[in-house]
Enzyme design. Sequence first.
Site, mmCIF file in Angstrom:
data_model
loop_
_atom_site.group_PDB
_atom_site.id
_atom_site.type_symbol
_atom_site.label_atom_id
_atom_site.label_comp_id
_atom_site.label_asym_id
_atom_site.label_seq_id
_atom_site.Cartn_x
_atom_site.Cartn_y
_atom_site.Cartn_z
ATOM 1 N N LYS A 106 2.764 10.665 20.920
ATOM 2 C CA LYS A 106 3.132 11.758 20.016
ATOM 3 C C LYS A 106 2.825 13.096 20.684
ATOM 4 O O LYS A 106 3.668 13.660 21.339
ATOM 5 C CB LYS A 106 2.435 11.565 18.672
ATOM 6 C CG LYS A 106 2.948 10.314 17.954
ATOM 7 C CD LYS A 106 2.317 10.102 16.612
ATOM 8 C CE LYS A 106 3.007 8.975 15.846
ATOM 9 N NZ LYS A 106 2.939 7.660 16.499
ATOM 10 N N THR B 50 -1.477 -9.545 26.165
ATOM 11 C CA THR B 50 -0.186 -8.869 26.250
ATOM 12 C C THR B 50 -0.077 -8.131 27.578
ATOM 13 O O THR B 50 -1.079 -7.646 28.119
ATOM 14 C CB THR B 50 0.011 -7.891 25.069
ATOM 15 O OG1 THR B 50 1.352 -7.432 25.042
ATOM 16 C CG2 THR B 50 -0.912 -6.694 25.172
ATOM 17 N N THR C 194 6.788 3.476 2.983
ATOM 18 C CA THR C 194 6.007 4.436 3.765
ATOM 19 C C THR C 194 5.245 5.387 2.858
ATOM 20 O O THR C 194 4.111 5.777 3.158
ATOM 21 C CB THR C 194 6.931 5.219 4.713
ATOM 22 O OG1 THR C 194 7.687 4.286 5.496
ATOM 23 C CG2 THR C 194 6.134 6.109 5.640
ATOM 24 N N HIS D 43 -2.103 11.533 15.048
ATOM 25 C CA HIS D 43 -1.234 12.689 14.816
ATOM 26 C C HIS D 43 -1.938 14.017 15.095
ATOM 27 O O HIS D 43 -1.451 15.061 14.663
ATOM 28 C CB HIS D 43 -0.697 12.659 13.389
ATOM 29 C CG HIS D 43 0.311 11.585 13.173
ATOM 30 N ND1 HIS D 43 1.651 11.745 13.423
ATOM 31 C CD2 HIS D 43 0.160 10.293 12.763
ATOM 32 C CE1 HIS D 43 2.295 10.616 13.157
ATOM 33 N NE2 HIS D 43 1.413 9.723 12.759
ATOM 34 N N ARG E 58 17.460 1.134 5.234
ATOM 35 C CA ARG E 58 17.324 2.006 6.395
ATOM 36 C C ARG E 58 18.294 1.598 7.493
ATOM 37 O O ARG E 58 18.432 0.425 7.803
ATOM 38 C CB ARG E 58 15.892 1.950 6.936
ATOM 39 C CG ARG E 58 14.835 2.330 5.918
ATOM 40 C CD ARG E 58 13.442 2.288 6.511
ATOM 41 N NE ARG E 58 12.419 2.578 5.515
ATOM 42 C CZ ARG E 58 11.132 2.742 5.785
ATOM 43 N NH1 ARG E 58 10.710 2.652 7.031
ATOM 44 N NH2 ARG E 58 10.265 2.991 4.825
#
Length: 443
Positions: A282, A311, A397, A251, A46
Amino acid sequence: MNEDPVNRPGCAWRKAAVSSNQVDGHPFFRFCRTALENIRAQGRYRQFTPLARQAERYPLYDQPETQATPSTPACPQDREVVVWSSNDYLGMGVDPVVVEAAIQAIHEHGAGAGGTRNIAGTSPVHTALEAEMADLHGKEAGLLFVSGYVSNQATLQTILSSMPGWICFSDRLNHASMIAGIKGARGSTTVIYEHNDLADLEAKLAAAPRDAPKLIAFESVYSMDGDISDIAGTCALARKYNAITYLDEVHAVGLYGDQGGGVSERDGVAGQVDIIEGTLAKGFGVHGGYITATSDIVEYLRLSASGFIFTTALPPAVVAAALASVRLVRKDGWRRERMFERVSTFREKLREAGIPFTMTPSHIVPIPVGDAQRCRELSDRLLNDYGIYATPINYPTVPRGTERLRLTPGPFHTDEMMDDMVAALSHLLRINDLAAQPVAAMA
């Protein structure tokens, strides 16, 4: 700036250190070289494609002139590219209201959060966005994380490590972030059930110890295949076998339901799901992840999840932009309606041209290719010859042999853009002998 950081003045020590390590012949250097050779041989190496989004002309991007590097191919000259694989499904990341919210927050609060929310304090915009997400999903409380990946990983790992004897029932096609959280939970047991197969799930729930704490982890829209789970059926099994439900709506949020609450809102079953996880990156076009649940669950995660505690918090500008986006998407449904109309129109154009695609119940349009090298070459030809960017999806994937282009028509893809894509695909698939494949229907 194309200067080599190792050869830059003042960095001679770095060059010496790199050379010393390589000369020593540590096995990890040999491992990396061999692994990269294997990935290249399999046709799944990739590279990043440098693309600069044009806020006022989305989905048009600028592809700048670049020199070839190991991670990026060369581009001989600046040009304009139409992007077909963005997960900013509604184009909210370039909406003027959202952009202005980020700008104003930077003026008011600066560029960063200054630390974790426990150390640096919590901004009012963080609190407001958590309340907004909880309200969207009909839950008591919400909690922000730095990304959707982290929200899945941290939440599942924390819950499944909380008590002895946890059994997690995980859909076979769950996202890598969910798998990471499940695998990272010490002392828990994982049972994988076949994808969207409620009969298999029930059989495995029935075989589990009755008194063991159980959690069912699944998604609403599976982003690579574009299929949708039976949320009501899964929740019914959870009630029958005393399990809690963890639903990834990454999604789906922004896209489904009257206010963009996801498939669970569309189907009227959000109240049956115990924990709903989502992203702000998204359908809402910004950045960050979150979970919503009862106040007790959210408070436990706030005080226990290392992925939250240790974090730095999301920058206030990002949170303010996300808050503006969520409120806009909830109020105005035209973007969702336009997106689904564009998806339908594009599928019809593909069908008329005889181009194979997988018919799904969602907004995702996969173009099956079935070979990693050919998939990569098809994507490269679309970009280099036609100025069209469509991401090749290869192993890991998706399983080997199911490689595909994953297309996501949005509200701003015009008929002309669609016609250009169809013409390019028709030509390239014919060359590669792929156009004769029938349209595949999602089971």
